[in-house]
Design an enzyme around this catalytic site. Structure first.
Site, short mmCIF file in Angstrom:
data_model
loop_
_atom_site.label_atom_id
_atom_site.label_comp_id
_atom_site.label_asym_id
_atom_site.label_seq_id
_atom_site.Cartn_x
_atom_site.Cartn_y
_atom_site.Cartn_z
N MET A 145 24.62 8.22 1.87
CA MET A 145 24.44 9.64 2.49
C MET A 145 24.69 9.50 3.88
O MET A 145 25.10 10.21 4.64
CB MET A 145 22.89 10.12 2.26
CG MET A 145 22.70 11.45 2.57
SD MET A 145 24.02 12.61 1.98
CE MET A 145 23.14 13.12 0.50
N GLU B 173 0.72 -1.17 -0.04
CA GLU B 173 -0.20 0.01 -0.20
C GLU B 173 0.78 1.29 -0.08
O GLU B 173 0.37 2.25 -0.46
CB GLU B 173 -0.88 0.01 1.17
CG GLU B 173 -2.22 -1.02 1.23
CD GLU B 173 -1.81 -2.48 1.58
OE1 GLU B 173 -0.59 -2.68 1.86
OE2 GLU B 173 -2.95 -3.19 1.77
N LYS C 165 -17.59 -0.45 5.86
CA LYS C 165 -18.19 -1.33 4.59
C LYS C 165 -19.78 -1.10 4.56
O LYS C 165 -20.21 -1.39 3.46
CB LYS C 165 -17.74 -2.78 5.22
CG LYS C 165 -17.80 -3.77 4.10
CD LYS C 165 -17.40 -5.07 4.25
CE LYS C 165 -17.21 -6.31 3.42
NZ LYS C 165 -16.82 -7.41 3.58
N PHE D 250 -12.04 -6.95 13.75
CA PHE D 250 -11.06 -7.48 12.89
C PHE D 250 -10.59 -6.36 11.81
O PHE D 250 -11.42 -5.84 11.20
CB PHE D 250 -11.35 -8.62 12.09
CG PHE D 250 -10.46 -9.34 11.23
CD1 PHE D 250 -9.00 -9.64 11.88
CD2 PHE D 250 -10.59 -9.38 9.94
CE1 PHE D 250 -8.07 -10.25 10.81
CE2 PHE D 250 -9.62 -9.82 8.91
CZ PHE D 250 -8.24 -10.29 9.52
N GLN D 251 -9.46 -6.24 11.67
CA GLN D 251 -8.77 -5.14 11.00
C GLN D 251 -9.36 -3.63 11.14
O GLN D 251 -9.41 -3.09 10.22
CB GLN D 251 -8.46 -5.63 9.44
CG GLN D 251 -8.05 -6.86 9.21
CD GLN D 251 -7.75 -7.23 7.73
OE1 GLN D 251 -8.62 -6.98 6.87
NE2 GLN D 251 -6.56 -7.63 7.57
C1 LIG Z 1 12.38 5.33 5.04
C2 LIG Z 1 13.86 6.02 5.41
N1 LIG Z 1 14.43 5.28 6.18
C3 LIG Z 1 15.82 6.01 6.52
C4 LIG Z 1 16.26 6.98 5.90
C5 LIG Z 1 17.57 7.79 6.36
N2 LIG Z 1 18.69 7.64 5.04
C6 LIG Z 1 18.60 8.53 4.35
S1 LIG Z 1 19.63 8.40 3.02
C7 LIG Z 1 19.93 6.76 3.50
C8 LIG Z 1 21.15 5.91 2.81
C9 LIG Z 1 20.18 5.51 1.44
O1 LIG Z 1 21.30 4.58 0.96
P1 LIG Z 1 21.19 4.34 -0.59
O2 LIG Z 1 19.68 4.14 -1.05
O3 LIG Z 1 21.98 3.27 -0.87
O4 LIG Z 1 21.66 5.71 -1.38
P2 LIG Z 1 23.06 6.50 -1.52
O5 LIG Z 1 23.10 7.57 -0.47
O6 LIG Z 1 24.03 5.28 -1.26
O7 LIG Z 1 23.09 6.94 -2.89
C10 LIG Z 1 19.15 6.46 4.67
C11 LIG Z 1 19.26 5.34 5.48
C12 LIG Z 1 15.39 7.63 4.99
N3 LIG Z 1 15.70 8.63 4.16
N4 LIG Z 1 14.15 6.97 4.70
#
Ligand SMILES: Cc1ncc(C[n+]2csc(CCOP(=O)(O)OP(=O)(O)O)c2C)c(N)n1
Ligand SMILES: [Mg+2]
Lengths: 605, 186
Positions: A501, A65, A177, A127-128
């Site tokens: 990052m 979803e 529903k 439920f749900q």
């Molecule tokens: C749902 C979610 N969880 C955690 C984060 C924190 N976060 C930001 S960038 C990142 C790493 C992303 O890694 P990747 O997809 O390999 O991209 P890269 O930076 O290596 O290009 C994380 C964990 C986020 N932005 N979104």
């Protein structure tokens, strides 16, 4: 058969009995809905049954979803229309929450229909059952629980109106529903809006006049445009182009505003903010008149607030009055639609009252900017040897250039991380609605489903998801949706084997202690592609890069491209949190004038 | 040159003290469509964005019950109070918002019920003070009173303080109802 019964047969009205589900679909149709992204379940079975018995609204079955919502976002942002989502009660609705908040933060118009247990069971821990309106209240622009059949049609129409008007956003309708099963009367959209909801569209002329007078006096003016201009529509973006050209001012953009003004235009100085260009950030810092259009002074844009554009006279045009003076005190607020505001500014500028703009000062300002530009802040060095490791910047730059070579209309989505910022830096957007990224919420897993939505809206266009290997695993199941509907989405994974990052921040702020940021146990993305009926590609060296990208772009079906890139690259320029725009960290290529990251900066991260 | 943000905001963004960083107490009145969840929206906005609520009252104010008035007493710097006003105004079922404190002269009244349990000297003193405040004894037993007092919050505060040493047992306050003075209305 008389005339009256004929109309009744052709077009059911309130006197023929429709079920709530049928009324719902009829209202959707009347709102121009062609596609719904959804996932079935007990509470929405009546709606699925009604969908089954018609062929005007197409249902796209996603695999989660959250992805339904991001797909609807991709659809909405690439078309300017309202995206529609359908989920079941309980877990269906809670799975949708991330997407709803994402759409709220980035002002994306959506209507999310969620199933709910029958009214008489609400509150019984059925439920749900979930308190969906309670859970989504802070994640939507507005939400409804329909308790009476006679409210159904009106609610649906109003939801669309609220989603698309003013500052757009997601609206959720919770549908017990018994409401969708039982009979309900149909009602057409009402012509008069809700009294309590009257967003201001037309800007105050006097404020526009004063703003333009300030623009004329400016010696170092700068346009700072955001996603609000894109939301105002292609005409607004076109008008922005005219305004920027007629004034001769430089123009910078937020992450969300990319494409509002053509990136290749010489007056465009690039994106501003944390990973913005040197010239955009220094121009923001040094300008004397800042014209913010449809942008909201996000913390990733401002850096240290008390050092943000310290000497400028600030004009802020936004459709949402609560954005005015929220973060940065401004001198002239203008409430209204960005398109109307820009049009009014053009008229005022052409009226040419007051002192003529100072051409010499503007020329001088541009000389400064060209000086900053000469630093070429995005430059990086790629070893050209055939067996050299590919730098992620190079990979992204080549995806852009080779996509451009195809001459096809191209839409780009991203996940979240370094690859997202590099895509923002290296892709050039000549038109609005071509750039789909999660800005405000920064949701990993956004890009692939957003690409699904964009491809459905634009079946003949080239749809690219620039992804990170970590992010893409968050919604990789959508390869199933892509296969089912034969969507020729191109997924390019910039595989640096790290949550890049996160790794970058750990390197800069936490003594290179790479706590849990290594992407261990990655799947073989080529085999993964094949198992989902897509074509897999891999490039490991410079020799393979261009050929792989070309072959992937030329393939007429879905592709997954594993681009194995250097692990340790950092994304520059970077303004560390808590630093000012003139304290940017530059790449190794450029002369380093490293800002010391304060402890306060660490807290803000 | 500072402009009010929109046509609807006649309020200024300076505190009564005139200093930008001083916190002040504001009475904000909000006219809302009387639908389910509207109070949760308003309260959720305050908790979600970290604003204070010192007191809150809500009741329908139109004959058909279509609209309710919410009065909120809050505190913050002028910039925060202005954000609160703007954020409230943005909620879909909110028809009007006004910061009565900066809008001009206004009346803010609340009611308190005070239970005092005492005998002898303290009891007589409690009754004497109640009379001086024009509080009514709405319940009387041999050892207790419940007083009802209406007025400005500060007056209620001092009444409660005076009752404290005289056997104060329980306090129930309504929060404020507020209107602007003069012919203008919200
Ligand atoms: C749902 C979610 N969880 C955690 C984060 C924190 N976060 C930001 S960038 C990142 C790493 C992303 O890694 P990747 O997809 O390999 O991209 P890269 O930076 O290596 O290009 C994380 C964990 C986020 N932005 N979104
Ligand atoms: Mg990565």
């Amino acid at each position: 058969m008389n005339a009256a019964t004929q109309t009744t047969a052709a077009q059911p009205n309130a006197s023929t009995t429709l079920s709530g589900a049928e009324v719902l679909l009829r209202a959707l149709e009347e709102q121009g809905v062609e596609v719904v992204f959804g996932y079935p379940g007990g509470a929405v079975l009546p709606i699925y049954d009604a969908l089954f018995q018609q062929d005007r609204i197409r249902h796209i079955l996603v695999r989660h979803e959250q992805a339904a919502v991001h797909a609807a976002e991709g659809y909405a942002r690439s078309t300017g229309r309202v995206g529609v989502v359908l989920v079941t009660s309980g877990p269906g609705a809670t799975n949708a929450v991330t997407g709803l908040l994402d759409a709220l933060m980035d002002s994306v118009p959506l209507v999310c229909l969620s199933g709910q247990v029958p009214v008489q069971l609400i509150g019984n821990d059925a439920f749900q059952e979930a308190d969906t309106t309670g859970i989504t209240r802070p994640a939507t622009k507005y939400n409804y629980l329909v308790k009476k059949p006679e409210d159904l049609a009106r609610t649906v129409h109003e939801a669309f109106e609220i989603a698309r008007s003013g500052r757009p956003g997601p609206v959720l309708i919770d549908l017990p529903k018994n409401i969708t099963v039982g009979p309900a009367p149909y009602a057409p959209p009402s012509t008069q809006g809700r009294r309590s909801y009257q967003p201001r569209v037309e800007p105050d002329r006097e404020a526009v006049r004063e703003a333009v007078a300030a623009m004329r006096r400016g010696k170092r003016p700068l346009f700072y445009v955001g996603g609000g201009v894109i939301n105002a529509g292609p005409e607004a973006c076109e008008a922005l182009g005219r305004l920027v050209h007629m004034t001769g001012f430089p123009c910078t953009s937020t992450l969300m505003g990319l494409g509002a003004f053509p990136s290749s235009d010489p007056q465009f100085v690039g994106m501003l903010g944390m990973h913005g260009t040197y010239e955009a950030n220094l121009a923001t810092h040094d300008c004397d008149v800042l014209i913010a259009l449809g942008s909201r002074f996000d913390d990733r844009v401002t850096g240290r607030v008390d050092a943000f554009s310290p000497r400028s006279f600030k004009i802020h045009a936004d459709i949402d009055p609560s954005q005015i003076n929220k973060i940065i005190q401004v001198d002239i607020p203008i409430i209204g639609d960005a398109g109307r505001t820009i049009a009014a500014m053009i008229e005022e500028w052409e009226r040419a009252e007051g002192p003529a703009p100072d051409a010499d000062a503007l020329k001088n300002w541009w000389e400064h900017i060209e000086g900053w530009r000469a630093l070429d802040c995005l430059r990086f060095t790629q070893d050209p040897a055939p067996d050299a490791i590919i730098k992620p910047q190079k990979a992204i730059q080549r995806i852009y250039e080779l996509a451009l070579e195809t001459g096809r209309d191209t839409y780009v989505s991203t996940e979240v991380g370094q690859h997202q910022m590099w895509a923002a830096q290296f892709f050039k957007f000549e038109q609005p609605n071509r750039w789909l990224t999660s800005g405000g919420l920064g949701t990993m897993g956004y890009g692939l489903p957003a690409a699904v939505g964009a491809q459905l809206a634009h079946p003949d266009a080239l749809i690219i998801d620039v992804a990170g290997e970590a992010s893409t695993l968050m919604n990789i199941q959508e390869l199933g949706t892509i296969a089912q509907y034969r969507l020729p989405v191109k997924l390019f994974i910039i595989n640096n084997q790290y949550m890049g990052m996160v790794r970058q921040w750990q390197e800069l702020l936490h003594g290179s202690r790479y706590s849990e940021s290594y992407s261990s146990a990655l799947p073989d993305f080529v085999k993964l592609a094949e198992s989902f009926h897509a074509k897999g590609f891999r490039a490991r060296t410079m020799a393979e890069l261009d050929d792989t990208i070309r072959a992937a772009l030329a393939h007429d079906g879905a592709v997954v491209v594993d681009l194995c890139v250097a692990e340790g690259e950092n994304c520059f320029p970077m303004i560390p949190s808590g630093a000012a725009h003139n304290e940017m960290i530059l790449g190794p290529e450029q002369e380093a004038q490293g800002a010391v990251v304060t402890n306060e900066g660490k807290m803000l991260v | 040159m500072k402009h009010a943000a929109g046509a609807s905001s006649a309020t200024t963004s300076t505190s009564p003290s005139g200093r930008d960083n001083d916190e002040y107490r504001a009475v904000i009145s909000v006219l809302v469509d009387n639908e389910s969840g509207v109070l949760a929206r308003v309260v959720g906005l305050f908790s979600g964005r970290g604003y204070n609520i010192e007191s809150l009252t809500v009741a329908p104010v139109e004959d058909d019950g279509a609209r309710s008035r919410i009065n909120i007493v809050t505190s913050g710097t002028p910039a925060i109070i202005e954000q609160i006003r703007a954020q409230l105004d943005r909620l879909v079922p909110v028809c009007r918002v006004a910061n009565l404190t900066t809008l001009g002269p206004h009346i803010a009244r609340e009611m308190v019920l005070v239970k005092v349990v005492s005998t002898g000297e303290a009891r007589t003193e409690a009754l004497r003070i109640a009379e001086a405040f024009r509080a009514r004894a709405v319940d009387t037993t041999a050892s207790s009173f419940v007083f009802e007092l209406t007025g400005a919050s500060e007056k209620l505060d001092s009444f409660v303080e005076l009752m404290r040493p005289l056997g104060l047992a329980e306090v129930s306050r309504t929060g404020v109802a507020a209107l602007t003075r003069g012919p203008r209305s919200l």
